[in-house]
Each structure stands twice: as structure tokens, then as C-alpha cells.
Write a protein that holds these residues in place. Structure first.
Motif, PDB file in Angstrom:
ATOM      1  N   UNK A  75      12.744  88.491   1.985  1.00  0.00           N
ATOM      2  CA  UNK A  75      12.586  88.840   3.394  1.00  0.00           C
ATOM      3  C   UNK A  75      13.428  90.062   3.769  1.00  0.00           C
ATOM      4  N   UNK A  76      14.683  90.064   3.312  1.00  0.00           N
ATOM      5  CA  UNK A  76      15.570  91.186   3.627  1.00  0.00           C
ATOM      6  C   UNK A  76      15.059  92.464   2.978  1.00  0.00           C
ATOM      7  N   UNK A  77      14.564  92.370   1.735  1.00  0.00           N
ATOM      8  CA  UNK A  77      14.027  93.549   1.057  1.00  0.00           C
ATOM      9  C   UNK A  77      12.844  94.121   1.830  1.00  0.00           C
ATOM     10  N   UNK A  78      11.922  93.262   2.283  1.00  0.00           N
ATOM     11  CA  UNK A  78      10.767  93.746   3.051  1.00  0.00           C
ATOM     12  C   UNK A  78      11.217  94.439   4.337  1.00  0.00           C
ATOM     13  N   UNK A  79      12.197  93.864   5.021  1.00  0.00           N
ATOM     14  CA  UNK A  79      12.687  94.485   6.251  1.00  0.00           C
ATOM     15  C   UNK A  79      13.349  95.827   5.963  1.00  0.00           C
ATOM     16  N   UNK A  80      14.123  95.895   4.874  1.00  0.00           N
ATOM     17  CA  UNK A  80      14.774  97.163   4.515  1.00  0.00           C
ATOM     18  C   UNK A  80      13.738  98.248   4.215  1.00  0.00           C
ATOM     19  N   UNK A  81      12.646  97.877   3.533  1.00  0.00           N
ATOM     20  CA  UNK A  81      11.633  98.868   3.182  1.00  0.00           C
ATOM     21  C   UNK A  81      10.731  99.200   4.368  1.00  0.00           C
ATOM     22  N   UNK A  82      10.542  98.255   5.259  1.00  0.00           N
ATOM     23  CA  UNK A  82       9.834  98.577   6.500  1.00  0.00           C
ATOM     24  C   UNK A  82      10.671  99.533   7.353  1.00  0.00           C
ATOM     25  N   UNK A  83      11.990  99.340   7.342  1.00  0.00           N
ATOM     26  CA  UNK A  83      12.873 100.226   8.083  1.00  0.00           C
ATOM     27  C   UNK A  83      12.881 101.624   7.467  1.00  0.00           C
ATOM     28  N   UNK A  84      12.896 101.689   6.111  1.00  0.00           N
ATOM     29  CA  UNK A  84      12.918 102.976   5.408  1.00  0.00           C
ATOM     30  C   UNK A  84      11.994 102.897   4.191  1.00  0.00           C
ATOM     31  N   UNK A  85      10.698 103.208   4.357  1.00  0.00           N
ATOM     32  CA  UNK A  85       9.744 103.088   3.244  1.00  0.00           C
ATOM     33  C   UNK A  85      10.104 103.937   2.024  1.00  0.00           C
TER      34      UNK A  85
END
Length: 432
Positions: A75-85
Motif C-alpha cells: 500500500x505504501x509503495x503504491x502511494x509513493x509511486x502515485x505521488x511520484x511516478x
């Protein structure tokens, strides 16, 4: 338990997640998630965007000025990549996360609520109970047998006998338990979570049965010292959290003469009727029959994060690449494994080498160091010396031909013979 709002920048994807064991850093952990679970990760990212939230608090532990994620890494990884693709590992994934981010309505969260636990024993208890199903990647992915084994190897938790309980009983019977403070059994289980660590202190838990591998008195003295260090908090959970920490502590005890040594080893009684004297052993290797280069047995290796690539190559050669079907791939990876193993030993043992030394010369210098340390015998050293001779099957020249010659095809038999000749040295180099 505390629920706190923590910024995404303060959260660290766990490099030692039990899904994969120890990796080098957060970037490697993110790369593993997409290499092994890409469709699940895509599904989860889509679900987070569609729902505009995550439904469970990530479980985190403070570390310096950051918070390491122990549950909720996907979940945290997805949020980090959504924040900075741009942090995605491929251009295709970068485009995917840019597209998903464009679907987000309203303000994107810069922080999320997390469950903060400073007690790592409590974290392990939570993890032990939480993983039940994957829901096709939207929920938490179920741990497979290997991931469960990684968790057990790291923490010592299993459904079988507790090594800490077994040790506590024997120390109590010998009147060697610490008198003032209670023995922290979960920390002791973590320290002695795998056979290589248990064997160093003189015990074994193979087949779920406690046994002494070294003299009982010497072993109990060593265990009493360990119990004292843990009970007095001279050594705490943070010191023993990963492979390097466990090895560092055991190495310190060994240097102080605390651990039982070779003279304390218990001889294993021979089984069956007496046999005829064996012929004098030679250095000639007799390859074992198997489908992969490395036989599927326990070599007593532990894998710290710094040996991430070594571990991956080892597993490919031991479990995935069949000799008959992939001899070319096996031959190249064998050479890479030898080179990486030698470099690990050279660095760990401070073996003096010249930057222009080729593979065969480096192997000889490592062999001399191992021979001087009593880790190998003269017959094994003879095999190492012959590695420089181009007319030998087990030689650097043979490996070079496997890699570079268009007319020199590796055979499963030759590869097996090469592994069987050098296996002991390779394993010793990886254990350094």
C-alpha cells in the motif's frame, strides 16, 4: 498502540520484508514487489485510486527520523509511486502510475494514518496473526511456504518446539539462569532462528528435536553467557534484528572464547555394521546426480541483505535452472557466482589481492588464506591450484570458454564436476 499521521516521505518500504528476506535498500524492495507481484500491485493501485483511501493502517516502527513499514509495504509503495511516478522501475510502470494519478479526484494525501509500534516483539505478534488471504491482490497477499520460512528463520517463531523454551529448561536444571531478570525468550528465539546460528552455540533443532552438537558443559556455559547478556539488556532486539547483527554478536562471543570450538564437537556414532576401510581419498570430484547444478540440500548459509544478488543467483542454480535444459545459462551464472563469492571473502577477510589479478589468481590467494585458517585441507588446495591450468576440466580457462567461445558448449556432466570440485570453497566464501 498509537495511530499517527505520518508523511509519505517519512515512511520507508522495508528492505527486510518477510516476503523476500533481506535486500540492500528500499529501492530493491520496491523493485522486488513489481518483479514478483506486478499484477497484484497494479490491482492494488487501481483500488486505492478508485476508493480514494487505504482501508488498513500500515504497521510501522520508528527508526532514526523515519518509520519502517512492517505491514502495508504494498500500500505504501503504491502511494509513493502515485505521488511520484518517476520512482517506478520501468517506463511502462511510470506511465501506468501517471495515468492512475490523473484519475485521483481532489487533493492527493501527503500523509497517511499509521499504527506505530516501538516494540518489535509486538510487531511480530501482529504479523503472525494478520496474514490470511490476498483477495486477488487488493488485500494482503498470502504468505507462501518460503515466505513463512523466511519469517521463521528471522524470528524463530514456528508451530514447533521453541528453542528458547528448550534452552531455558536446561539452564534452569543446571542452575545457570540469570537470577535477577527474566530471560527474553522471543529475543533468544530470534538470535537462534536458523541452524547455522544454533550450531555455532553447540545445539541443533533439526526435525524439531533439541540436541547438543558440542560438549554439553561447554555449550551450557555459552548459553548461560547469552542468557545473561539478553536478560541484562546488554544485547537487545535491535542488535539482533538481521543476519549481520546476529553474526556480529556471535563473532564477538567467539573472539572472547565463549562459544564451543572444534575440540568440543560431539562425534556422531556410526550406524550399521562396520565397513571395510575406504580407499585413500583423492581430490578428484565425483559429480552427484541431480537436475540442477547445486544439489537441493541445506548448505548452512544465511543471507544478509548485502548478498542479495549472490542469493538470487544461488537460488536460480539450486531450484530453477535445469542442467539439461539450460547449460549455457548455468555455466555463465556459475562463473558469476564464483567471482562474487571470491570478492565477498576478499573483502570480509581482507585478503591482499592486486586489482589486475584474474579469477584464477584470486581463487588461489583465497585458497591460501582458507588453508592457513584451517578451513580447507591440502587436497582441496590442490584443486584450487589446478584452476589456473588450462588443460584441466576444472579451470578458469574452461569457464572463460563457456562464456566466450562460440564452439565450446558446456555439458551438464562437466558443470556438475566443476561445482562438486569447488563447492566447499564457494560456500566458505559466501559464509564470510
Amino acid at each position: 498502540m498509537a495511530i499517527r499521521n505520518i508523511s509519505l516521505g517519512s515512511l520507508k518500504v522495508n528492505r527486510a520484508n518477510d516476503r523476500h528476506g533481506e535486500l540492500e535498500n528500499e529501492t530493491a524492495a520496491i523493485a522486488w514487489l513489481f518483479k514478483e507481484r506486478e499484477q497484484h500491485m497494479r490491482n492494488l493501485a487501481k483500488d486505492i485510486v478508485e476508493q480514494q483511501e487505504i482501508f488498513e493502517f500500515p504497521l510501522v516502527c520508528p527508526e532514526d527520523d523515519k518509520f519502517v513499514v512492517f505491514d502495508g509495504n504494498r500500500r505504501v509503495t503504491c502511494l509513493k509511486l502515485l505521488e511520484d511516478p518517476r520512482r517506478a522501475t520501468t517506463s511502462e510502470l511510470q506511465e501506468f502510475f501517471r495515468e492512475q494519478r490523473s484519475r485521483w479526484t481532489g487533493n492527493f494525501p501527503k500523509s497517511i494514518q499509521c499504527q506505530v509500534e516501538a516494540d518489535r516483539d509486538r510487531i511480530d505478534e501482529i504479523l503472525f496473526r494478520r496474514h490470511t488471504g490476498s483477495q486477488n491482490g487488493v488485500g494482503q497477499s498470502t504468505w507462501d511456504d518460503r515466505m513463512k520460512a523466511t519469517f521463521v528463520a528471522r524470528t524463530g517463531k514456528s508451530n514447533g518446539p521453541s528453542v528458547a523454551d528448550e534452552i531455558e529448561q536446561r539452564l534452569a536444571a543446571a542452575n545457570l539462569l540469570p537470577s535477577r531478570r527474566k530471560l527474553p525468550r522471543s529475543t533468544l528465539n530470534r538470535l537462534l532462528s536458523a541452524e547455522p546460528f544454533r550450531n555455532r552455540v553447540g545445539i541443533s533443532m533439526k526435525r524439531g528435536r533439541f540436541e547438543y552438537t558440542h560438549d554439553e558443559t561447554a555449550t551450557l556455559d555459552a548459553l548461560a553467557r547469552i542468557a545473561s547478556d539478553l536478560a541484562s539488556r546488554k544485547v537487545v532486539l535491535g542488535h539482533l534484528w538481521d543476519v549481520d547483527g546476529k553474526e556480529a554478536y556471535l563473532n564477538r562471543l567467539d573472539s572472547e572464547g565463549v562459544l564451543p570450538g572444534p575440540r568440543h564437537t560431539i562425534a556422531v556414532p556410526a550406524k550399521g555394521p562396520p565397513t571395510q576401510p575406504k580407499a585413500k581419498p583423492t581430490a578428484k570430484a565425483v559429480p552427484t546426480i541431480r537436475s540442477t547444478l547445486i544439489p537441493p540440500k541445506d548448505f548452512g548459509l544465511t543471507w544478509p541483505g548485502r548478498l542479495q544478488r549472490h542469493h538470487q543467483i544461488w537460488e536460480e542454480l539450486q531450484f530453477h535452472l535445469e542442467l539439461r535444459n539450460h547449460p549455457n545459462a548455468v555455466s555463465v551464472l556459475l562463473r558469476v557466482l564464483i567471482e562474487l563469492a571470491l570478492e565477498n571473502y576478499i573483502k570480509s577477510a581482507n585478503v591482499p589481492v592486486h586489482e589486475n589479478d584474474k579469477l584464477a589468481k584470486r581463487l588461489e590467494k583465497v585458497g591460501q588464506h582458507l588453508l592457513a585458517a584451517g578451513a580447507i585441507d591440502s587436497k582441496q588446495m590442490d584443486v584450487v591450484r589446478k584452476f589456473q591450468q588450462g588443460d584441466k576440466l576444472v579451470s578458469a580457462d574452461t569457464l572463460n570458454r563457456y562464456v566466450h567461445s562460440p564452439n565450446f558448449a558446456p555439458s551438464p556432466e562437466h558443470l556438475s564436476s566443476m561445482w562438486d570440485s569447488l563447492a566447499d570453497v564457494i560456500v566458505l566464501c559466501l559464509k564470510a
